[in-house]
Structures are given as structure tokens and as C-alpha cells.
Design a protein around this motif. Structure first.
Motif, mmCIF file in Angstrom:
data_model
loop_
_atom_site.group_PDB
_atom_site.id
_atom_site.type_symbol
_atom_site.label_atom_id
_atom_site.label_comp_id
_atom_site.label_asym_id
_atom_site.label_seq_id
_atom_site.Cartn_x
_atom_site.Cartn_y
_atom_site.Cartn_z
ATOM 1 N N THR A 15 0.808 -1.218 0.000
ATOM 2 C CA THR A 15 0.000 0.000 0.000
ATOM 3 C C THR A 15 0.837 1.262 0.000
ATOM 4 O O THR A 15 0.353 2.310 -0.407
ATOM 5 C CB THR A 15 -0.913 0.006 1.235
ATOM 6 N N GLN A 16 2.113 1.173 0.405
ATOM 7 C CA GLN A 16 2.951 2.371 0.511
ATOM 8 C C GLN A 16 3.939 2.533 -0.631
ATOM 9 O O GLN A 16 4.613 3.547 -0.717
ATOM 10 C CB GLN A 16 3.722 2.344 1.832
ATOM 11 N N THR A 17 4.088 1.556 -1.545
ATOM 12 C CA THR A 17 5.065 1.633 -2.641
ATOM 13 C C THR A 17 4.375 1.480 -3.990
ATOM 14 O O THR A 17 3.244 1.002 -4.083
ATOM 15 C CB THR A 17 6.133 0.546 -2.483
ATOM 16 N N LEU A 67 8.464 4.701 -3.071
ATOM 17 C CA LEU A 67 7.389 5.137 -2.187
ATOM 18 C C LEU A 67 6.361 5.946 -2.959
ATOM 19 O O LEU A 67 6.707 6.763 -3.822
ATOM 20 C CB LEU A 67 7.958 5.979 -1.040
ATOM 21 N N THR A 69 4.652 8.310 -1.975
ATOM 22 C CA THR A 69 4.717 9.744 -1.663
ATOM 23 C C THR A 69 5.722 10.488 -2.548
ATOM 24 O O THR A 69 5.779 11.716 -2.509
ATOM 25 C CB THR A 69 5.112 9.936 -0.189
#
Length: 300
Positions: A15-17, A67, A69
Motif C-alpha cells: 500500500t505504501q510503494t 514510495l 509519496t
């Protein structure tokens, strides 16, 4: 414990990459699995796969995990960068246009593809190839220039250049420069004399115009007298032809006219004689009015 660890880490990583593909046209020597992916010096991911591009054998497909972000845009560029003197490499990302849209996978692509640019070594190698090509052309041109048939022309050119420089050295000698300055001074003096002479020439022209006007008036008066004499002579001839020959009456009209004409001729001859005498005494009076007229007693 294994199930708990998988449950704890795996979902969070997914979910984060985000995975991206990078296609390099150059060698990726020094780039290994788990090599860092950096964004302006900050580590934001790692290399997760290395392989030859199945669709193009001349490219290397590098899959990276980054990531979510990280601001990966359509204008983001990946560059292979050396890490110090270790020989290892990492991938450095540059943002590009901040207002560009986020990079997404296109139709037929499993993952979004990040654009690439040449690494420093690739650019250096290309520049060396360009320099070597230009150097080869230069050497070839030099070889043609130094051929036997051109050496004689080069020798003549050098001799002509040496002769020209010798002449220039003579031309720029101290004596030549002094003569040049002297010529400039003489030219300046001549210009000043011309400036002084111009008013005198203008005065001479004015006097000449006035003198011509006086002579013109005198000749006009003589012409009128001549016409009067001619009319009188015509009358005299008419009187003779008709037999009415009254000498006293005719002489009354003719004598005054002839007397005036002779007087005006005498004045004209006196003026012309005076001008000629003045010119003989002082020819410079025509331009410079050099003769000083001696004034009589009591004249100012």
C-alpha cells in the motif's frame, strides 16, 4: 509467527510503494539489485529487478520500487549515477515540471515507464567520440595541407608575409611617423591660410562685381550717346539729300551729343588707365588689397 510477520509487513509495503520500469539504452554496469533509488539525494526506493528488455534486446529493463509519496511526474527523468569511487551505481530521479501530471501506465504497459537521460560517463564517452571524430578530421585536413604540392605555397605565403611585415615596420618607423605628423601640420596650416583667404576672395568678388557694374553703366551711357550721334548723322544725311543744308541748325544738335560722348569716353579711359596702373604697382590688390593709398594733406 511467519503468518503474523507476513500479515504485519506485506500489506503495508504494497500500500505504501509503487513499481516503475526504467529502460536504459546504456550499460548499467555497477547497478545491482536493491541499489538505491534517490530523489534529489533522498532515498525513496530500491531496484527490485534487472533484466534485458524482452521487447528490445538493446535496452536494459530496470524495475524499481518507490514510495508512493514520491512525486513521479510525466516529466520525471531517471539518470544512472556513480556512487563515489566504489564502482557502484544508483538511480537518481529529477522532478522536471512541477505542474505536470502524475506518471501512469499507458496501454499495454504493466507498470509506468520513467524516461531516462544519459549518465555522466555516457555523455563523456559520446563527447570523446565527437572529439576523436573532429580530431581525426583535423589531422586528415592537416595532412592534406602539408602535402608536397602545398608546402611550396605555404613557403611563398610565409615569405610574402615576412616581406609585408618588413614594409609595415618601415612604414611605422619613427621617421615615417614624424613625416606623417609634419604633413598633418602642413595641411592644417594650409587650411588656416585658406580660411584667412576666403574673406579676401569674397571681397575681391564683390569689388569685381561693383567694378563690372560701373563699366556696364559707362558702356551703356556710351551706347546711348552713340545712338544719339547716329540719329543726328541720319538727320544730317537726310538734310544733305533733301538740299536743306542748314549747318548751324544741324550742328546745334550734334555738337553737344558728340561732346558728351567724348567726355564719357575720356572718363572711362581714365578709370581703365587708373585700374591698370594700380595693378602694375601692386598686382596683389586684386586679392589682398595690399597697396596703401597715400592720402593728401587734410585727408583722413
Amino acid at each position: 509467527m511467519l503468518a503474523f510477520t507476513y500479515w504485519l509487513l506485506k500489506p503495508a509495503e504494497e500500500t505504501q510503494t509503487q513499481k516503475y520500469n526504467i529502460l536504459f539504452d546504456e550499460s548499467v554496469l555497477g547497478l545491482n539489485l536493491d541499489a538505491a533509488v534517490k530523489y534529489r539525494g533522498i532515498s525513496v526506493g530500491k531496484v527490485s529487478r534487472l533484466r534485458i528488455n524482452p521487447k528490445n534486446s538493446e535496452q536494459v529493463e530496470v524495475q524499481v520500487t518507490i514510495l508512493k509519496t514520491t512525486p513521479v511526474k510525466e516529466t520525471t527523468v531517471a539518470k544512472l549515477t556513480a556512487q563515489g569511487i566504489t564502482g557502484l551505481s544508483y538511480i537518481n530521479l529529477s522532478l522536471g515540471d512541477n505542474g505536470a501530471a502524475n506518471l501512469v501506465a499507458k496501454e499495454g504497459e504493466e507498470y509506468p515507464v520513467i524516461k531516462t537521460e544519459d549518465s555522466f560517463f555516457e555523455q563523456f564517452e559520446k563527447s570523446l567520440e565527437s572529439v576523436s571524430t573532429k580530431l581525426s578530421k583535423t589531422l586528415s585536413g592537416t595532412q592534406k595541407l602539408l602535402a608536397e604540392n602545398n608546402q611550396e605555397n605555404i613557403t611563398l605565403l610565409l615569405k610574402s608575409t615576412a616581406s609585408f611585415m618588413t614594409q609595415m615596420d618601415k612604414l611605422l618607423s619613427d621617421e615615417a611617423i614624424a613625416n606623417f605628423h609634419s604633413s598633418i601640420k602642413n595641411f592644417d596650416n594650409a587650411t588656416k591660410k585658406i580660411d584667412v583667404m576666403m574673406p579676401k576672395i569674397e571681397h575681391f568678388v564683390d569689388n569685381s562685381v561693383a567694378w563690372e557694374n560701373k563699366i556696364a553703366k559707362t558702356f551703356s551711357s556710351i551706347m546711348n550717346s552713340y545712338l544719339g550721334i547716329k540719329a543726328s548723322m541720319d538727320r544730317f544725311k537726310l538734310a544733305v539729300d533733301s538740299g536743306d543744308f542748314n549747318l548751324k541748325e544741324i550742328s546745334t544738335d550734334i555738337v553737344p551729343t558728340m561732346n558728351n560722348t567724348l567726355i564719357e569716353l575720356q572718363h572711362l579711359m581714365i578709370r581703365i588707365e587708373g585700374a591698370l596702373n594700380q595693378y602694375e604697382r601692386s598686382p596683389g590688390d586684386i586679392l589682398f588689397k595690399q597697396e596703401e593709398i597715400k592720402k593728401g594733406p587734410g585727408e583722413k
